[in-house]
Write an enzyme that holds these catalytic residues in place. Sequence first.
Site, PDB file in Angstrom:
ATOM      1  N   SER A  67       0.790  -1.223   0.141  1.00 12.14           N
ATOM      2  CA  SER A  67      -0.150   0.127   0.206  1.00 12.14           C
ATOM      3  C   SER A  67       0.810   1.298   0.062  1.00 12.14           C
ATOM      4  O   SER A  67       0.510   2.163  -0.793  1.00 12.14           O
ATOM      5  CB  SER A  67      -0.975  -0.085   1.280  1.00 12.14           C
ATOM      6  OG  SER A  67      -0.149  -0.398   2.320  1.00 12.14           O
ATOM      7  N   HIS A  79       5.917 -12.890   7.370  1.00 13.18           N
ATOM      8  CA  HIS A  79       6.159 -11.420   7.065  1.00 13.18           C
ATOM      9  C   HIS A  79       7.427 -11.397   5.981  1.00 13.18           C
ATOM     10  O   HIS A  79       8.395 -12.174   6.153  1.00 13.18           O
ATOM     11  CB  HIS A  79       6.428 -10.345   8.118  1.00 13.18           C
ATOM     12  CG  HIS A  79       6.014  -8.973   7.802  1.00 13.18           C
ATOM     13  ND1 HIS A  79       7.294  -8.355   7.374  1.00 13.18           N
ATOM     14  CD2 HIS A  79       5.090  -8.267   7.955  1.00 13.18           C
ATOM     15  CE1 HIS A  79       6.798  -7.178   7.157  1.00 13.18           C
ATOM     16  NE2 HIS A  79       5.446  -7.163   7.604  1.00 13.18           N
ATOM     17  N   ARG A 137       3.163  -5.049  16.733  1.00 12.23           N
ATOM     18  CA  ARG A 137       1.791  -4.416  16.538  1.00 12.23           C
ATOM     19  C   ARG A 137       0.989  -5.615  16.839  1.00 12.23           C
ATOM     20  O   ARG A 137      -0.192  -5.500  17.569  1.00 12.23           O
ATOM     21  CB  ARG A 137       1.546  -4.251  15.136  1.00 12.23           C
ATOM     22  CG  ARG A 137       2.645  -2.889  14.595  1.00 12.23           C
ATOM     23  CD  ARG A 137       2.482  -2.652  13.177  1.00 12.23           C
ATOM     24  NE  ARG A 137       2.769  -4.026  12.363  1.00 12.23           N
ATOM     25  CZ  ARG A 137       2.647  -4.020  11.025  1.00 12.23           C
ATOM     26  NH1 ARG A 137       2.068  -2.994  10.441  1.00 12.23           N
ATOM     27  NH2 ARG A 137       2.777  -5.057  10.273  1.00 12.23           N
ATOM     28  N   ASP A 139      -2.113  -8.443  11.725  1.00 15.75           N
ATOM     29  CA  ASP A 139      -3.526  -9.022  11.301  1.00 15.75           C
ATOM     30  C   ASP A 139      -3.815 -10.228  11.898  1.00 15.75           C
ATOM     31  O   ASP A 139      -5.174 -10.670  12.038  1.00 15.75           O
ATOM     32  CB  ASP A 139      -3.632  -9.484   9.573  1.00 15.75           C
ATOM     33  CG  ASP A 139      -3.254  -8.368   8.883  1.00 15.75           C
ATOM     34  OD1 ASP A 139      -3.463  -7.186   9.453  1.00 15.75           O
ATOM     35  OD2 ASP A 139      -2.590  -8.267   8.038  1.00 15.75           O
ATOM     36  N   HIS A 149      -1.720  -8.934   1.655  1.00 17.93           N
ATOM     37  CA  HIS A 149      -1.918  -7.715   2.481  1.00 17.93           C
ATOM     38  C   HIS A 149      -2.762  -7.394   3.478  1.00 17.93           C
ATOM     39  O   HIS A 149      -3.070  -8.240   4.278  1.00 17.93           O
ATOM     40  CB  HIS A 149      -1.398  -6.572   1.378  1.00 17.93           C
ATOM     41  CG  HIS A 149      -0.933  -5.433   1.909  1.00 17.93           C
ATOM     42  ND1 HIS A 149      -0.128  -5.031   3.125  1.00 17.93           N
ATOM     43  CD2 HIS A 149      -0.800  -3.987   1.392  1.00 17.93           C
ATOM     44  CE1 HIS A 149       0.144  -3.988   3.150  1.00 17.93           C
ATOM     45  NE2 HIS A 149      -0.410  -3.088   2.044  1.00 17.93           N
TER      46      HIS A 149
HETATM   47  N1  NMX Z   1       1.310 -19.786   5.850  1.00 20.58           N
HETATM   48  C1  NMX Z   1       1.539 -20.709   4.860  1.00 20.58           C
HETATM   49  N2  NMX Z   1       2.795 -20.569   4.154  1.00 20.58           N
HETATM   50  C2  NMX Z   1       3.437 -19.156   4.021  1.00 20.58           C
HETATM   51  C3  NMX Z   1       3.172 -18.390   5.230  1.00 20.58           C
HETATM   52  C4  NMX Z   1       2.050 -18.713   5.873  1.00 20.58           C
HETATM   53  N3  NMX Z   1       1.386 -17.781   6.745  1.00 20.58           N
HETATM   54  N4  NMX Z   1       3.910 -17.237   5.116  1.00 20.58           N
HETATM   55  C5  NMX Z   1       4.958 -17.540   4.086  1.00 20.58           C
HETATM   56  N5  NMX Z   1       4.466 -18.947   3.567  1.00 20.58           N
HETATM   57  C6  NMX Z   1       5.112 -19.553   2.409  1.00 20.58           C
HETATM   58  C7  NMX Z   1       5.082 -18.437   1.129  1.00 20.58           C
HETATM   59  O1  NMX Z   1       3.772 -18.941   0.624  1.00 20.58           O
HETATM   60  C8  NMX Z   1       6.148 -19.248   0.299  1.00 20.58           C
HETATM   61  O2  NMX Z   1       5.757 -20.508  -0.422  1.00 20.58           O
HETATM   62  P1  NMX Z   1       6.205 -20.656  -1.862  1.00 20.58           P
HETATM   63  O3  NMX Z   1       7.517 -20.967  -1.653  1.00 20.58           O
HETATM   64  O4  NMX Z   1       5.224 -22.046  -1.966  1.00 20.58           O
HETATM   65  O5  NMX Z   1       5.642 -19.600  -2.692  1.00 20.58           O
HETATM   66  C9  NMX Z   1       7.091 -19.557   1.361  1.00 20.58           C
HETATM   67  O6  NMX Z   1       6.708 -19.574   2.432  1.00 20.58           O
HETATM   68  C10 NMX Z   1       8.307 -18.494   1.406  1.00 20.58           C
HETATM   69  O7  NMX Z   1       7.443 -17.212   1.756  1.00 20.58           O
HETATM   70  P2  NMX Z   1       8.324 -16.001   2.559  1.00 20.58           P
HETATM   71  O8  NMX Z   1       9.611 -15.664   2.051  1.00 20.58           O
HETATM   72  O9  NMX Z   1       8.474 -16.407   4.151  1.00 20.58           O
HETATM   73  O10 NMX Z   1       7.237 -14.911   2.452  1.00 20.58           O
HETATM   74  P3  NMX Z   1       7.124 -13.724   1.646  1.00 20.58           P
HETATM   75  O11 NMX Z   1       7.879 -12.707   1.940  1.00 20.58           O
HETATM   76  O12 NMX Z   1       6.987 -14.262   0.121  1.00 20.58           O
HETATM   77  O13 NMX Z   1       5.534 -13.451   1.900  1.00 20.58           O
HETATM   78  C11 NMX Z   1       3.743 -12.954   3.343  1.00 20.58           C
HETATM   79  C12 NMX Z   1       5.232 -12.644   3.089  1.00 20.58           C
HETATM   80  C13 NMX Z   1       3.286 -11.830   4.483  1.00 20.58           C
HETATM   81  C14 NMX Z   1       3.131 -12.304   2.031  1.00 20.58           C
HETATM   82  C15 NMX Z   1       3.493 -14.417   3.531  1.00 20.58           C
HETATM   83  O14 NMX Z   1       4.183 -14.696   4.916  1.00 20.58           O
HETATM   84  C16 NMX Z   1       1.863 -14.634   3.572  1.00 20.58           C
HETATM   85  O15 NMX Z   1       1.483 -14.949   2.852  1.00 20.58           O
HETATM   86  N6  NMX Z   1       1.458 -14.658   5.044  1.00 20.58           N
HETATM   87  C17 NMX Z   1      -0.082 -14.991   5.252  1.00 20.58           C
HETATM   88  C18 NMX Z   1      -0.872 -13.807   4.810  1.00 20.58           C
HETATM   89  C19 NMX Z   1      -0.755 -12.564   5.482  1.00 20.58           C
HETATM   90  O16 NMX Z   1      -0.829 -12.734   6.925  1.00 20.58           O
HETATM   91  N7  NMX Z   1      -0.552 -11.317   5.108  1.00 20.58           N
HETATM   92  C20 NMX Z   1      -0.596 -10.154   5.984  1.00 20.58           C
HETATM   93  C21 NMX Z   1       0.823  -9.441   5.891  1.00 20.58           C
HETATM   94  C22 NMX Z   1       0.714  -8.333   6.967  1.00 20.58           C
HETATM   95  N8  NMX Z   1       0.031  -7.412   6.264  1.00 20.58           N
HETATM   96  O17 NMX Z   1      -0.912  -6.839   7.097  1.00 20.58           O
HETATM   97  O18 NMX Z   1       0.181  -6.915   5.009  1.00 20.58           O
HETATM   98  C1  MLT Z   2       2.097  -3.656   6.517  1.00 18.77           C
HETATM   99  O1  MLT Z   2       1.854  -3.197   7.558  1.00 18.77           O
HETATM  100  O2  MLT Z   2       2.105  -2.811   5.337  1.00 18.77           O
HETATM  101  C2  MLT Z   2       2.318  -5.214   6.439  1.00 18.77           C
HETATM  102  O3  MLT Z   2       3.040  -5.642   7.603  1.00 18.77           O
HETATM  103  C3  MLT Z   2       3.216  -5.632   5.116  1.00 18.77           C
HETATM  104  C4  MLT Z   2       4.597  -5.241   5.019  1.00 18.77           C
HETATM  105  O4  MLT Z   2       5.322  -4.390   5.592  1.00 18.77           O
HETATM  106  O5  MLT Z   2       5.252  -5.443   4.062  1.00 18.77           O
END
Ligand code: NMX
Ligand code: MLT
Length: 434
Positions: A240, A317, A326, A372, A270
Amino acid sequence: MLLKEMIEQQLPEWRERVRQLIAEKGDVKVGEVTISQVYGGMRDVKSLVTDISYVDPAEGIRFRGYTIPEVLTKLPKPKGAEIPYIGGLYYLFLVGSIPTTEQALEVENEWKKRGKVPQYVFDVIRALPSDAHPMTLFNLAVLTLQRESLFSKQYHEGLKKDSYWEPMLEDSMNLIAKLPEIAAYIYILKYKNGNYIQSDPKLDWAGNFAHMMGIKDPLYQELSRLYFLLHSDHESGNVSAHTTHLVASSLSDIYYAASAGLSGLAGPLHGLANQECLIWLLSVKENCGECGYDKAALRQFAWDTLNRGQVIPGYGHAVLRKTDPRFTAQLEFGKKYFPEDEIFKLAALVYELVPDVLREQGKARDPWPNVDAISGALQYHFGIKEFDFYTVLFGVSRILGVSANAVWARALGQPIERPKSLTTNMLEEIANKA
Ligand code: NMX
Ligand code: MLT
């Protein structure tokens, strides 16, 4: 306006500092970029600058150098409250120092003066189909307000570049002032039969939002201040913030730019993760509740989610490698005020178990909860059970951070953003030569 004066005082020094750094040290390398990073979402590529917040992987966010507990302690608060004024937080973002109570109230009062939402915004919201997502309504309301933009008007009248930031600040203040009423209007329209509640000018910006939501418990005002404080900013690389910055870099005004940022926030990886989290917690309740949240059943439920190829929302994350402060601040709020609440207890139990499951699976680089993982459970306690509304709350808050960044980006004359792309052939050639 106080904020304008305070920024004006600092601006010559800031401009000189940046000019000098670029002129004298512009060729110094900040880092290198690997092929994995080019293909991998630019993770950890150091290519943005903001002085408003910084996320340390182990410690989490600092706003203007202050940790979350420090911000919660130091910022001025309404009488008898424990959670600070959001007006004080916005002052901290823009000015860089902790305001006095009077200074925080000056920002709050500016918002009061600018808070009237034009009728055409409500008309646009009401024109959407009843099953449109609340984020679509909220985003459209922000975009609809674009016709009010002073930046856009003054730019076309020949505004000088050095002054671009001034109408950007005016626009930001005008937009923020209207967000609580717009968000509450969407909630009441969609879920409470349109029984709108008049805004109360005696209340602060966040307290007034709580009031217009129709939540009688005064503690919801505290939670609203906490929520808006915690979700406001998370340095510049998140979707964002980066989207808002990118769009604003073409000299789009804050209405266009924030609306683009909100579109990014609406994605499930996100901001929408807060709604997904509550859905996940409710399905845990439905599937494991009968066994009294037997830990083995809950662990199995988490594994089943992973085995279906889904993510566990609220965990992991891109930058953080420890529990998000947070998350901790919200956990502490729940523990203090409603430790026995069923969904809150469940969110706390998930925190005990899910990091181990993610570690065992070994994919996620960060197995810990993010902001979240628990925010929806706190809303649920106060009867805000319509989880598809939760990302609107995130959006109200995030506009504080992205707009403060947009004002400073314009004040420092940051240029249009335009990174370079390559073809796969080119990357293969680079790889073969290495
Ligand atoms: N559950 C299952 N698998 C996960 C999770 C999770 N919570 N977090 C990461 N992974 C997987 C990810 O999908 C990836 O799989 P693949 O290799 O098959 O593509 C692998 O672990 C490596 O990912 P990372 O490098 O650890 O994470 P990345 O930096 O790519 O993504 C998020 C970060 C936040 C997108 C990821 O952790 C996620 O999808 N979390 C769940 C959704 C979430 O809570 N999002 C909110 C973030 C905060 N916000 O408010 O924005
Ligand atoms: C945010 O607050 O924007 C989330 O934690 C995602 C991020 O920092 O990448």
